[in-house]
Design a protein around this motif. Structure first.
Motif, PDB file in Angstrom:
ATOM      1  N   ARG A   1      26.204 -32.787  36.280  1.00 51.20           N
ATOM      2  CA  ARG A   1      27.024 -33.989  36.494  1.00 51.20           C
ATOM      3  C   ARG A   1      28.167 -34.062  35.486  1.00 51.20           C
ATOM      4  O   ARG A   1      29.250 -34.550  35.791  1.00 51.20           O
ATOM      5  N   LEU A   2      27.909 -33.585  34.282  1.00 51.64           N
ATOM      6  CA  LEU A   2      28.908 -33.683  33.220  1.00 51.64           C
ATOM      7  C   LEU A   2      29.942 -32.565  33.273  1.00 51.64           C
ATOM      8  O   LEU A   2      31.101 -32.785  32.902  1.00 51.64           O
ATOM      9  N   THR A   3      29.569 -31.375  33.720  1.00 55.52           N
ATOM     10  CA  THR A   3      30.485 -30.228  33.652  1.00 55.52           C
ATOM     11  C   THR A   3      30.974 -29.728  34.997  1.00 55.52           C
ATOM     12  O   THR A   3      31.987 -29.045  35.065  1.00 55.52           O
ATOM     13  N   SER A   4      30.249 -30.021  36.068  1.00 54.19           N
ATOM     14  CA  SER A   4      30.602 -29.580  37.423  1.00 54.19           C
ATOM     15  C   SER A   4      30.470 -28.083  37.639  1.00 54.19           C
ATOM     16  O   SER A   4      30.952 -27.567  38.644  1.00 54.19           O
ATOM     17  N   THR A   5      29.865 -27.360  36.717  1.00 55.27           N
ATOM     18  CA  THR A   5      29.670 -25.931  36.929  1.00 55.27           C
ATOM     19  C   THR A   5      28.241 -25.540  36.566  1.00 55.27           C
ATOM     20  O   THR A   5      27.660 -26.060  35.619  1.00 55.27           O
ATOM     21  N   ARG A   6      27.692 -24.616  37.346  1.00 53.44           N
ATOM     22  CA  ARG A   6      26.324 -24.154  37.097  1.00 53.44           C
ATOM     23  C   ARG A   6      26.232 -23.429  35.761  1.00 53.44           C
ATOM     24  O   ARG A   6      25.297 -23.650  34.982  1.00 53.44           O
ATOM     25  N   SER A   7      27.201 -22.546  35.490  1.00 54.20           N
ATOM     26  CA  SER A   7      27.122 -21.743  34.267  1.00 54.20           C
ATOM     27  C   SER A   7      27.185 -22.621  33.022  1.00 54.20           C
ATOM     28  O   SER A   7      26.403 -22.432  32.074  1.00 54.20           O
ATOM     29  N   ASP A   8      28.095 -23.601  33.005  1.00 54.45           N
ATOM     30  CA  ASP A   8      28.173 -24.502  31.852  1.00 54.45           C
ATOM     31  C   ASP A   8      26.901 -25.336  31.723  1.00 54.45           C
ATOM     32  O   ASP A   8      26.426 -25.602  30.617  1.00 54.45           O
ATOM     33  N   ALA A   9      26.364 -25.770  32.867  1.00 57.08           N
ATOM     34  CA  ALA A   9      25.145 -26.572  32.840  1.00 57.08           C
ATOM     35  C   ALA A   9      23.981 -25.761  32.286  1.00 57.08           C
ATOM     36  O   ALA A   9      23.227 -26.226  31.417  1.00 57.08           O
ATOM     37  N   GLU A  10      23.829 -24.541  32.767  1.00 63.77           N
ATOM     38  CA  GLU A  10      22.715 -23.701  32.292  1.00 63.77           C
ATOM     39  C   GLU A  10      22.895 -23.326  30.830  1.00 63.77           C
ATOM     40  O   GLU A  10      21.924 -23.285  30.065  1.00 63.77           O
ATOM     41  N   ASP A  11      24.143 -23.067  30.430  1.00 64.40           N
ATOM     42  CA  ASP A  11      24.395 -22.751  29.023  1.00 64.40           C
ATOM     43  C   ASP A  11      24.069 -23.935  28.123  1.00 64.40           C
ATOM     44  O   ASP A  11      23.516 -23.771  27.022  1.00 64.40           O
ATOM     45  N   ALA A  12      24.423 -25.148  28.578  1.00 62.31           N
ATOM     46  CA  ALA A  12      24.158 -26.342  27.783  1.00 62.31           C
ATOM     47  C   ALA A  12      22.661 -26.562  27.618  1.00 62.31           C
ATOM     48  O   ALA A  12      22.181 -26.913  26.528  1.00 62.31           O
ATOM     49  N   VAL A  13      21.911 -26.346  28.680  1.00 63.67           N
ATOM     50  CA  VAL A  13      20.463 -26.526  28.609  1.00 63.67           C
ATOM     51  C   VAL A  13      19.835 -25.465  27.707  1.00 63.67           C
ATOM     52  O   VAL A  13      18.929 -25.764  26.912  1.00 63.67           O
ATOM     53  N   GLN A  14      20.315 -24.237  27.793  1.00 68.39           N
ATOM     54  CA  GLN A  14      19.794 -23.188  26.921  1.00 68.39           C
ATOM     55  C   GLN A  14      20.098 -23.487  25.455  1.00 68.39           C
ATOM     56  O   GLN A  14      19.254 -23.286  24.574  1.00 68.39           O
ATOM     57  N   GLU A  15      21.297 -23.987  25.197  1.00 67.75           N
ATOM     58  CA  GLU A  15      21.670 -24.337  23.828  1.00 67.75           C
ATOM     59  C   GLU A  15      20.792 -25.476  23.310  1.00 67.75           C
ATOM     60  O   GLU A  15      20.407 -25.500  22.129  1.00 67.75           O
ATOM     61  N   ALA A  16      20.470 -26.428  24.194  1.00 66.78           N
ATOM     62  CA  ALA A  16      19.589 -27.526  23.786  1.00 66.78           C
ATOM     63  C   ALA A  16      18.214 -26.990  23.385  1.00 66.78           C
ATOM     64  O   ALA A  16      17.615 -27.465  22.408  1.00 66.78           O
ATOM     65  N   TRP A  17      17.711 -26.006  24.143  1.00 65.63           N
ATOM     66  CA  TRP A  17      16.429 -25.408  23.788  1.00 65.63           C
ATOM     67  C   TRP A  17      16.505 -24.716  22.426  1.00 65.63           C
ATOM     68  O   TRP A  17      15.597 -24.861  21.596  1.00 65.63           O
ATOM     69  N   LEU A  18      17.585 -23.992  22.180  1.00 67.17           N
ATOM     70  CA  LEU A  18      17.727 -23.291  20.905  1.00 67.17           C
ATOM     71  C   LEU A  18      17.763 -24.277  19.742  1.00 67.17           C
ATOM     72  O   LEU A  18      17.176 -24.022  18.677  1.00 67.17           O
TER      73      LEU A  18
END
Length: 318
Positions: free
Chosen positions: A27-44
């Motif tokens: 919802r915030l980025t409108s792109t799958r890659s940015d969304a997945e990267d953001a979630v991965q960064e949150a996990w890290l």
């Protein structure tokens, strides 16, 4: 057998929230890659905390939502510089599922299905400032308090509330049409395709809203309009002229799809011959207002079609 560790337990807890976080980030980025990267960064960031840091998290879902919001804000603030090099119009990355396919377990497809993250709404969200978008999405869609949003934005709670209010007014002013029932969408799409193939201008005019817009997204890597086209007359001339340049039967080789939950059309890539142009892969979706097509989104940029779920007919289109 390896003994489970505290990090294993944390990973399981994180996995339980991953679908929610993917929905927030998309919802915030409108792109799958940015969304997945953001979630991965949150996990890290979560995994990097020491025991005291983890013990201080009272609500893991809320903590992760805030972290993802902060990461996405950074990406939104850098987006204008990235898009300066983009050729033509920019549309959100579509989440595509074949029409009538079994329910997918993909976290992002599930988020789109459950939360109604429509293309028309994302197009409006992309017009907001990063601060407005974060404040609106986190508060209105996910009930994050403005006090916490203020910490993400680096402002006072009152300022965060103002960002949310301005975003809300902008969306109300843009007035994206509500989602029509799929049966109505199917009827309108079939009427439009039938009229287009027959070259029936009167029938096309019956299904196109007078203020209809066509927005293409290719980044110069495929054929579509680079400028936003407005008005039923202009679109009819454009489509009728365009269809003459391609081999007869091109549209019939397409397949119905759901694009962010709305009905659309997938066109497979096809080579050109006998003087006809080749066809790039297209994902097209539409929005209806008062039973007529008011917006058509045509995504041709192959970078945005990398992760889509294609209809089974894709395997027989070569």
């Amino acid at each position: 057998m390896r003994t489970p560790t505290a990090l294993d337990d944390l990973a399981r807890e994180f996995a339980a929230h991953r679908g929610h976080l993917i929905g927030v980030a998309y919802r915030l980025t409108s792109t799958r890659s940015d969304a997945e990267d953001a979630v991965q960064e949150a996990w890290l960031r979560l995994a990097a905390l020491d025991d005291a840091g983890r013990a201080g998290i009272r609500d893991l879902r809320a903590w992760l939502t805030t972290v993802v919001g902060r990461i996405c804000l950074d990406r939104l603030r850098s987006a204008p510089a990235r898009r300066e090099q983009y050729v033509g119009q920019w549309l959100p990355e579509p989440i595509v599922t074949p029409f009538g396919a079994p329910v997918s377990e993909d976290p992002l497809e599930a988020a789109v299905r459950d939360d109604g993250i429509r293309m028309a709404a994302l197009v409006v969200l992309d017009k907001l400032t990063p601060e407005q978008r974060v404040a609106f999405v986190l508060h209105d869609a996910f009930s994050v308090p403005f006090a916490e949003i203020a910490g993400i934005l680096g402002c006072s709670p009152d300022a965060a509330r103002q960002h949310g209010s301005r975003a809300r007014r902008a969306l109300e002013s843009a007035d994206p049409p509500p989602r029509a029932e799929l049966t109505e969408q199917q009827q309108v799409l079939e009427k439009f395709v039938t009229a287009l193939l027959a070259g029936d201008i009167r029938a096309m005019a019956e299904v196109l809203h007078p203020d209809v817009v066509l927005i293409g997204d290719s980044d110069g890597k495929g054929r579509t309009t680079r400028q936003i086209m407005v008005g039923a007359d202009k679109l009819m001339r454009f489509f009728l002229g365009l269809i003459q340049k391609y081999e007869p039967g091109v549209i019939s080789r397409g397949a119905p799809i759901l694009v962010n939950g709305d009905l659309g059309l997938w066109l497979p890539p096809m080579p050109g011959h006998d003087g006809f142009l080749s066809v790039d892969e297209h994902v097209q979706s539409m929005s209806l207002r008062d039973g007529r097509i008011v917006a058509i989104y045509d995504i041709v940029n192959p970078d945005k079609l990398t992760h889509i779920t294609r209809p089974e007919s894709a395997n027989s289109s070569d």
